[in-house]
Design a protein around this motif. Structure first.
Motif, PDB file in Angstrom:
ATOM      1  N   HIS A 101       0.803  -1.219   0.000  1.00 10.48           N
ATOM      2  CA  HIS A 101       0.000   0.000   0.000  1.00 10.48           C
ATOM      3  C   HIS A 101       0.838   1.273   0.000  1.00 10.48           C
ATOM      4  O   HIS A 101       0.282   2.374  -0.070  1.00 10.48           O
ATOM      5  CB  HIS A 101      -0.915   0.031   1.243  1.00 10.48           C
ATOM      6  N   LYS A 115       0.462   3.970  -2.978  1.00  9.05           N
ATOM      7  CA  LYS A 115      -0.856   4.605  -2.977  1.00  9.05           C
ATOM      8  C   LYS A 115      -1.027   5.517  -1.765  1.00  9.05           C
ATOM      9  O   LYS A 115      -1.640   6.588  -1.855  1.00  9.05           O
ATOM     10  CB  LYS A 115      -1.954   3.544  -2.988  1.00  9.05           C
ATOM     11  N   SER A 116      -0.468   5.097  -0.628  1.00  3.38           N
ATOM     12  CA  SER A 116      -0.555   5.921   0.578  1.00  3.38           C
ATOM     13  C   SER A 116       0.191   7.232   0.398  1.00  3.38           C
ATOM     14  O   SER A 116      -0.284   8.302   0.806  1.00  3.38           O
ATOM     15  CB  SER A 116      -0.004   5.161   1.784  1.00  3.38           C
TER      16      SER A 116
END
Length: 403
Positions: free
Chosen positions: A235, A238-239
């Motif tokens: 992630h 995207k984070s």
């Protein structure tokens, strides 16, 4: 003897009336500390009658009494962003070997995970437009305002610095262990427990302090992205993009610094240098809040002084047991107080209507409380006599008659 229903001890090492603070039963995920299940209770301590939070570690057998040395260290650490540790003990009152650590209790607290990350159950809205219909609305986590985020970051960073400065590590910088105890007020809970659980494992304190910083960075990612796994490899990209769109570069820079590779350059002091502008802003807000509270407190203090004066008047004026005793109500100190009461509360206008003027009442009572030298004319109800006295004289009369 165990109480029925909840199956809890009636008394536990000087604590009684245990109440679970976490849900239980089917469908409720039980929380763990390391490899052990834990439960938090509120209990009343018999010695002072105050509530405390008791965290019980289930099925834990303490092998050495020296493990409690960590609790003694933590009990001496006081910081506004750390929930104070009081004591720890082992017990078999739950029909197993349990470790219980006692902390200061904060009513109505909730974790950062519950407040900002955990998905809320959908709500049902009913519309009445000829016929009723029910619509489910998903309660998605809302974006945490950056100002609130920085408030959390500064408070937690200050707590970490306090702990690191005394040669300890927090080891509990997790969204499920940090409590929101008031408006934008956070406190780290469960401190000292891991130190007891892992007392037989030798770990380098410098490494543990570096782990504190890494956990702090992961927490910032989780709060920004409403996802506890936001900083993990799947992630991460995207984070970063999400944080770049919704938060200032300062937030991303602080988070990246905290999760960067360990080294001498990475310390809580260095982080505080990076965010020093945010620290100053938080201090300014705290000073403004203190000023507001002191202003409110002063106004309440003034009210209390005036209430005490009014109580004295009530005790002194026209006592029924002295209704036939003229020396009490119509002579000396009592007579002056009676006339002053009429001057404050029983004035009338030219049409003989009562004058309801709160400003006049407050001004007179404040001058009386201070005992100023200002003189006023007190007129009897039959207007056949009058007295010119100062507020200082009246104050002495009130004190004399009250005594």
């Amino acid at each position: 003897m165990l109480s029925t229903g909840l199956n809890l001890p009636e008394e536990l090492q000087g604590y009684h009336t245990l109440v679970p603070l976490e849900g239980s039963g089917a469908g409720v995920e039980r929380r763990k500390l390391g490899n052990w299940y834990s439960t938090v209770y509120r209990a009343i301590r018999s010695s002072d009658g105050m509530p405390y939070a008791l965290r019980r570690i289930e099925n834990y057998r303490l092998t050495r009494q020296a493990a409690f040395a960590a609790i003694e260290v933590w009990s001496r650490i006081e910081h506004p962003a750390i929930i104070t540790v009081k004591e720890a003990f082992t017990t078999r009152s739950f029909n197993d070997n349990s470790l219980v650590v006692v902390h200061v209790y904060h009513a109505d607290a909730e974790t950062l995970f519950e407040k900002h990350i955990k998905a809320k159950p959908p709500t049902v809205q009913t519309h009445f437009g000829g016929r009723s219909s029910q619509v489910l609305h998903a309660n998605l986590p809302t974006l945490l305002p950056e100002r609130t985020l920085w408030s959390y970051v500064v408070q937690i960073a200050s707590a970490i610095k306090k702990v690191h400065d005394v040669g300890q590590a927090v080891r509990m910088i997790d969204a499920s262990k940090i409590l929101v105890t008031g408006k934008n007020r956070v406190r780290i809970s469960s401190c000292g427990i891991v130190d007891v659980l892992m007392h037989d494992m030798h770990q380098d304190m410098g490494h543990l302090q570096q782990e504190d910083l890494t956990m702090f960075g992961r927490l910032i990612f989780a709060l920004c992205c409403n996802n506890v796994a936001a900083s993990s490899a799947p992630h991460f990209q995207k984070s970063m993009e999400f944080m770049g769109r919704n938060y200032s570069p300062d937030v991303k820079n602080a988070a990246l610094f905290l999760i960067s590779k360990s080294g001498p350059h990475r310390s809580i002091d260095q982080l505080l240098n990076i965010i020093q502008g945010k620290v100053l802003a938080e201090m300014d807000e705290a000073l403004h809040a203190t000023d507001r509270l002191e202003h409110e407190l002063l106004s309440e203090l003034e009210n209390a002084r005036l209430v005490r004066l009014l109580c004295k008047f009530g005790f002194i004026n026209e006592r029924p047991e002295f209704a036939r005793e003229p020396r009490w109500s119509e002579t000396g100190d009592r007579y002056i107080i009676k006339l002053f009461r009429d001057y404050v509360f029983h004035q009338v206008d030219e049409n003989n209507n009562p004058v309801i003027n709160l400003a006049h009442v407050l001004a007179c009572l404040n001058k009386l409380d201070v005992g100023t030298d200002e003189k006023i004319m007190l007129v009897a109800r039959d207007e056949q006599s009058c007295l010119v006295v100062s507020y200082k004289d009246i104050k002495l009369c009130v004190e004399s008659a009250f005594k």
